[in-house]
Design a protein around this motif. Structure first.
Motif, short mmCIF file in Angstrom:
data_model
loop_
_atom_site.label_atom_id
_atom_site.label_comp_id
_atom_site.label_asym_id
_atom_site.label_seq_id
_atom_site.Cartn_x
_atom_site.Cartn_y
_atom_site.Cartn_z
N UNK A 7 0.79 -1.19 -0.08
CA UNK A 7 0.06 0.04 -0.04
C UNK A 7 0.75 1.26 -0.12
N UNK A 8 0.66 2.18 -1.09
CA UNK A 8 1.69 3.25 -1.14
C UNK A 8 0.99 4.48 -0.31
N UNK A 26 -5.09 -5.21 -0.02
CA UNK A 26 -3.87 -5.39 -0.50
C UNK A 26 -3.18 -6.87 -0.19
N UNK A 27 -3.95 -7.46 0.96
CA UNK A 27 -3.75 -8.97 1.12
C UNK A 27 -4.35 -9.95 0.20
N UNK A 28 -5.14 -9.48 -0.78
CA UNK A 28 -5.68 -10.47 -1.70
C UNK A 28 -4.59 -10.96 -2.52
N UNK A 29 -4.95 -12.32 -2.96
CA UNK A 29 -4.04 -12.98 -3.87
C UNK A 29 -4.07 -12.14 -5.35
N UNK A 32 -0.95 -6.35 -6.46
CA UNK A 32 0.50 -6.04 -6.24
C UNK A 32 0.77 -4.74 -5.28
N UNK A 33 -0.11 -3.75 -6.23
CA UNK A 33 0.22 -2.53 -5.44
C UNK A 33 -1.11 -1.65 -5.43
N UNK A 34 -1.26 -1.04 -4.27
CA UNK A 34 -2.59 0.02 -4.27
C UNK A 34 -1.90 1.45 -3.67
N UNK A 76 -5.43 0.46 -8.49
CA UNK A 76 -4.96 -0.98 -7.97
C UNK A 76 -4.15 -1.80 -9.13
N UNK A 77 -2.90 -2.08 -8.83
CA UNK A 77 -2.20 -2.66 -9.89
C UNK A 77 -2.58 -4.30 -9.66
N UNK A 78 -3.01 -5.00 -10.61
CA UNK A 78 -3.16 -6.39 -10.42
C UNK A 78 -3.65 -7.21 -11.54
N UNK A 79 -3.24 -8.56 -10.97
CA UNK A 79 -3.60 -9.44 -12.27
C UNK A 79 -5.11 -10.10 -12.47
#
Length: 93
Positions: A7-8, A26-29, A32-34, A76-79
């Protein structure tokens, strides 16, 4: 759940109650970055904090957090797919 995301903290102000929600998210699989973004005032009033996935960005999504007459962008950077991210947000809220 994996705790590999971060978390930024690049702003001194955040919506009331937003940070605890983002700390859980941010703990979710797959996340990567919030990064909380800018804050703006609006006309409409939302009594309880609400997060809504807005638009895709490179590597993730822009989410709009609203509470009272204030809006804050959250990146939110995520896959994760959008529907999975929306479900993760719903589970935390």
């Amino acid at each position: 759940m994996a705790s590999d995301g971060r978390l930024v903290w690049n702003h001194s102000t955040h919506l009331d109650g937003l940070i605890p929600i983002l700390e859980k998210l941010v703990k979710c699989e797959g996340i990567t970055t919030i990064t909380p973004g800018r804050i703006k005032k609006t006309r409409s009033h939302i009594p309880k904090i609400k997060l809504k996935v807005s638009v895709p960005i490179r590597g993730g999504y822009k989410v709009i957090a609203r509470q009272g007459k204030t809006v804050q962008e959250v990146f939110i950077l995520t896959t994760l797919e959008q529907t999975v991210l929306e479900q993760a947000i719903a589970n935390i809220m």
